[in-house]
Scaffold this motif. Structure first.
Motif, short mmCIF file in Angstrom:
data_model
loop_
_atom_site.label_atom_id
_atom_site.label_comp_id
_atom_site.label_asym_id
_atom_site.label_seq_id
_atom_site.Cartn_x
_atom_site.Cartn_y
_atom_site.Cartn_z
N SER A 423 55.73 107.23 -5.17
CA SER A 423 55.33 106.28 -6.21
C SER A 423 56.54 105.48 -6.63
O SER A 423 57.67 105.81 -6.32
N SER A 424 56.32 104.41 -7.36
CA SER A 424 57.42 103.54 -7.77
C SER A 424 58.29 104.22 -8.81
O SER A 424 57.88 105.14 -9.49
N THR A 425 59.52 103.69 -8.95
CA THR A 425 60.49 104.28 -9.87
C THR A 425 60.12 104.00 -11.32
O THR A 425 59.96 102.86 -11.72
N PRO A 426 59.95 105.02 -12.16
CA PRO A 426 59.64 104.80 -13.57
C PRO A 426 60.88 104.37 -14.34
O PRO A 426 62.00 104.65 -13.94
N THR A 427 60.69 103.67 -15.46
CA THR A 427 61.80 103.30 -16.33
C THR A 427 61.51 103.80 -17.73
O THR A 427 60.36 103.88 -18.16
N THR A 428 62.55 104.13 -18.47
CA THR A 428 62.40 104.63 -19.84
C THR A 428 63.36 103.88 -20.74
O THR A 428 64.38 104.40 -21.18
N PRO A 429 63.09 102.58 -21.01
CA PRO A 429 63.99 101.80 -21.85
C PRO A 429 64.03 102.31 -23.28
O PRO A 429 63.04 102.81 -23.80
N LYS A 430 65.19 102.16 -23.91
CA LYS A 430 65.37 102.55 -25.31
C LYS A 430 65.86 101.33 -26.08
O LYS A 430 67.00 101.26 -26.53
N ASN A 431 65.00 100.34 -26.20
CA ASN A 431 65.41 99.06 -26.74
C ASN A 431 65.11 98.94 -28.23
O ASN A 431 64.44 98.03 -28.70
N ASP A 432 65.62 99.90 -29.03
CA ASP A 432 65.49 99.81 -30.47
C ASP A 432 66.74 99.19 -31.08
O ASP A 432 66.91 99.18 -32.30
N PHE A 433 67.60 98.65 -30.26
CA PHE A 433 68.84 98.02 -30.70
C PHE A 433 68.60 96.53 -30.89
O PHE A 433 67.88 95.90 -30.12
N THR A 434 69.16 95.94 -31.92
CA THR A 434 69.00 94.52 -32.18
C THR A 434 70.23 93.76 -31.71
O THR A 434 71.35 94.03 -32.17
N CYS A 435 70.03 92.83 -30.80
CA CYS A 435 71.13 92.02 -30.28
C CYS A 435 71.32 90.77 -31.14
O CYS A 435 70.35 90.09 -31.47
N LYS A 436 72.56 90.47 -31.47
CA LYS A 436 72.87 89.26 -32.22
C LYS A 436 73.56 88.22 -31.34
O LYS A 436 73.66 87.05 -31.72
N SER A 437 74.04 88.65 -30.18
CA SER A 437 74.68 87.74 -29.23
C SER A 437 74.66 88.39 -27.86
O SER A 437 74.34 89.58 -27.73
N ALA A 438 75.00 87.62 -26.82
CA ALA A 438 75.07 88.17 -25.48
C ALA A 438 76.34 88.99 -25.31
O ALA A 438 77.37 88.71 -25.92
N GLY A 439 76.25 90.02 -24.49
CA GLY A 439 77.43 90.83 -24.25
C GLY A 439 77.10 92.31 -24.17
O GLY A 439 75.93 92.70 -24.13
N MET A 440 78.14 93.14 -24.19
CA MET A 440 78.00 94.59 -24.08
C MET A 440 78.44 95.23 -25.39
O MET A 440 79.50 94.88 -25.93
N PHE A 441 77.62 96.18 -25.91
CA PHE A 441 77.86 96.72 -27.23
C PHE A 441 77.61 98.23 -27.25
O PHE A 441 76.74 98.73 -26.54
N PRO A 442 78.36 98.97 -28.08
CA PRO A 442 78.15 100.42 -28.16
C PRO A 442 76.82 100.75 -28.82
O PRO A 442 76.31 99.98 -29.65
N ASN A 443 76.26 101.87 -28.47
CA ASN A 443 75.06 102.38 -29.13
C ASN A 443 75.49 103.04 -30.44
O ASN A 443 76.24 104.03 -30.42
N PRO A 444 75.07 102.53 -31.57
CA PRO A 444 75.51 103.09 -32.85
C PRO A 444 75.01 104.51 -33.10
O PRO A 444 75.49 105.18 -34.01
#
Length: 491
Positions: A423-444
Motif C-alpha cells: 500500500s502507499s506510504t502513510p503520512t502523519t503531519p503535525k501542523n499545529d504550528f503557525t508560520c509567520k514567514s518562510a524558513g526553518m523554525f524550532p518546534n516550541p
C-alpha cells in the motif's frame, strides 16, 4: 562537458567500491563506536565523508566543527580522514554535502540564486582544497520534493548547479558525484537525467529504503528483483534494484558512471498479527532498534547479527528477491547479509555498471564479532568486484564468511507465501504550528523536531513538520539537527 574518460576514477574494468562513512558513529558507545581509525583504507576505492551542510548564504559549512576542524582544540577529522591516502595511494576521498537531515529547502533556495550558487561552488572548492579531499558528493534530498521551496524549478536549478560546479572543478581536477533517488516514481520528479549525466563523474543510486516501517505492511529494504508480494505488480512499478537501474540506463545515464547502493543496515517492523509474518504482512509501524544506532525502525547489520546469535529468530529467504528477512514474535526485520550483497555485486557486474556504493561502513560487523573476519560484508563485495575480468564476469570461486551461530539458537531457512499487497506510504503531519514567514523554525513543544514554513500562492504560509533522528536536537543556529550538548533547548 566531462571528457569520455572519467577523471580520477579507475577504468571501467576496475569496479568501484564507494564507501560512505557516517561520522556521527564516533559518538556511539561500546562496540558501536567507529572512528576514522577504524576504517580499513584498503577495502574501498573511494571514501565519502558525511556530512557537511550549507548556511543561509549558500556557503558550505561544517555541521560539527569540533569533530571536523582543528580550531579550538577540535579533533581535526578532515585531515585525519584524508591521511588515509597515505595507506592506500590509489584511494580517493570525497566530501559529502547535504543528507536527509539537511532537508531540501536550503538547497532549493541556494540553487535558485546565481549568487548563492556561486557562494556554494567557491566555498566547496575552498574546503575541499584546504583539507585535501579529491571531490564533492551532492546529496540534496531531494529536488522538487519534501520541503522544497521552488518545486519543479528545482530540476533545472539542480542541473545549473552541477554545470557550474563542473566548470570550476575542472580547473582543479576535482571529482563531482551525486547520490540520488533511485526509483522511477521518485527520480522522475527530481532530475533531468540525460543532462546531469554530462556533468557528473559518478552517480550513486540510493537503491534502499524501497520499503520501510512507514508502510502499513512489511517489505524488503532493498530487493534485488521482483519477489514475494509482487505477483500482481507490473514491472515498471516495482521498487527493486534491477528496475531502478534499468530506468536510469534507459533514461540515458551512462553505465560507466553508475553505482548501485548496498545497505549495511535493515528496517524493522512490528507485526499486527505474529501468525501472519510473510512479506506484505500487516504492520503497525517501526520495530526494534539497535543499541548503537538507537532508532526504532532501523538497525545496523553489526547490531542485528549479534541479535541473531544471542536470540531465537526464524530467518527466511525470499528466493526471488534474493534477500533475507527475520521474524521473532511480532518483530519483523528486512536486512542484507553476505549472500544477498554478493548477489547484488554480481548483478552490478552483469550490467557492466561502474560498481557499488556502501551505506555505510560503520554498520558492518567491523570488529568481526559475528563472523570470522572484520568487515565481512565489505570484504564479500570486494571479493566479487575484484575478481571480475574485463568482460564483467567473475573468475574462480568466491569465499563467504558464515555467521557465527549461537549454541542456543536455531534459525530455519524457508520461504513464505505472501498474504497482502503493498500500500502507499502513510503520512502523519503535525501542523499545529503557525508560520509567520518562510524558513526553518524550532518546534516550541519538542527539542527533537522542527518546522519548515513554505509560502503558498495566496501569500499564506504552510508548516511542514520534521523530526530529527533519535538522540538529536534541532539547532536553530546551525539550521540542522545536532547533538544535544551543543544545543540550547529548555522545552
Amino acid at each position: 562537458m566531462c571528457s569520455p574518460v572519467i577523471k580520477g576514477f579507475l577504468s571501467h574494468q576496475e569496479k568501484k567500491i564507494v564507501c560512505y562513512y557516517g561520522t556521527w558513529a564516533t559518538y556511539r558507545s561500546g562496540n558501536g563506536k567507529f572512528d576514522v581509525g577504524n576504517i580499513n583504507a584498503d577495502l574501498c576505492t573511494h571514501l565519502v565523508y558525511t556530512f557537511v551542510g550549507i548556511n543561509s548564504q549558500g556557503n558550505v559549512v561544517s555541521l560539527d566543527p569540533y569533530l571536523d576542524l582543528p580550531d579550538n582544540w577540535g579533533r581535526d577529522n578532515f585531515r585525519i580522514f584524508n591521511a588515509l591516502k597515505q595507506t592506500n595511494t590509489k584511494l580517493k576521498t570525497i566530501l559529502a554535502v547535504g543528507g536527509w537531515n539537511e532537508g531540501s529547502a536550503k538547497y532549493s533556495i541556494m540553487a535558485a540564486s546565481s549568487a548563492l550558487r556561486k557562494n556554494f561552488v567557491s566555498s566547496a572548492i575552498k574546503m575541499i582544497m584546504t583539507y585535501g579531499f579529491d571531490g564533492l558528493d551532492i546529496d540534496w534530498e531531494y529536488p522538487n520534493r519534501r520541503d522544497s521551496v521552488n518545486g519543479k524549478a528545482d530540476i533545472d536549478n539542480f542541473t545549473k548547479l552541477l554545470k557550474e560546479l563542473r566548470t570550476e572543478f575542472d580547473k582543479y581536477g576535482l571529482l563531482l558525484s551525486a547520490a540520488v533517488a533511485s526509483t522511477r516514481d521518485t527520480a522522475s520528479l527530481s532530475y533531468d537525467i540525460p543532462t546531469i549525466a554530462q556533468y557528473l563523474d559518478l552517480l550513486g543510486l540510493m537503491t534502499y529504503d524501497m520499503y520501510g516501517p512507514w508502510d502499513t505492511v512489511t517489505g524488503h529494504n532493498s530487493p534485488l528483483h521482483k519477489g514475494e508480494g509482487d505477483e500482481h505488480e507490473i514491472r515498471e512499478n516495482l521498487n527493486t534494484v534491477d528496475v531502478a537501474v534499468e530506468y536510469w540506463l534507459t533514461q540515458g545515464f551512462p553505465p560507466e558512471k553508475l553505482v548501485i547502493g548496498l545497505p549495511f543496515y535493515g528496517h524493522t517492523f512490528t507485526l499486527i498479527n505474529p501468525n501472519v509474518y510473510s512479506v506484505r504482512a500487516p504492520s503497525y509501524g517501526p520495530g526494534i532498534s539497535g543499541p548503537y544506532t538507537a532508532t526504532n525502525g532501523n538497525i545496523g547489520y553489526n547490531e542485528f547479527c549479534s541479535l541473531l546469535r544471542e536470540q531465537k529468530w526464524s530467518i527466511y529467504q525470499d528466493s526471488l528477491a534474493k534477500v533475507p528477512y527475520a521474524v521473532q514474535n511480532r518483530n519483523w526485520v528486512s536486512y542484507d547479509d553476505v549472500d544477498s550483497l554478493i548477489a547484488k555485486a554480481k548483478y552490478a557486474l552483469s550490467m557492466n555498471i561502474a560498481g557499488v556504493m556502501i551505506w555505510s561502513i560503520e554498520t558492518d560487523d567491523f570488529h568481526g564479532i559475528c563472523h570470522n573476519e572484520t568487515f565481512p560484508l565489505l570484504r564479500a563485495v570486494k571479493r566479487i568486484l575484484s575478481s571480475s575480468n574485463s568482460s564483467g564476469t567473475t573468475v574462480g570461486p568466491v569465499p563467504t564468511t558464515p555467521l557465527l551461530s549461537s549454541s542456543t539458537t536455531s534459525n530455519p531457512v524457508t520461504t513464505q507465501v505472501p498474504t497482502t499487497q503493498h500500500s502507499s506510504t502513510p503520512t502523519t503531519p503535525k501542523n499545529d504550528f503557525t508560520c509567520k514567514s518562510a524558513g526553518m523554525f524550532p518546534n516550541p513543544k519538542d527539542c527533537g523536531s522542527f518546522y519548515v514554513c513554505i509560502q503558498n500562492l495566496d501569500g499564506s504560509f504552510f508548516p511542514n513538520y520534521f523530526s530529527c533522528p533519535a538522540n538529536l536536537y534541532w539547532d536553530q543556529e546551525m539550521m540542522s539537527c545536532n547533538y544535544p550538548y551543543a544545543v540550547s533547548c529548555t522545552v
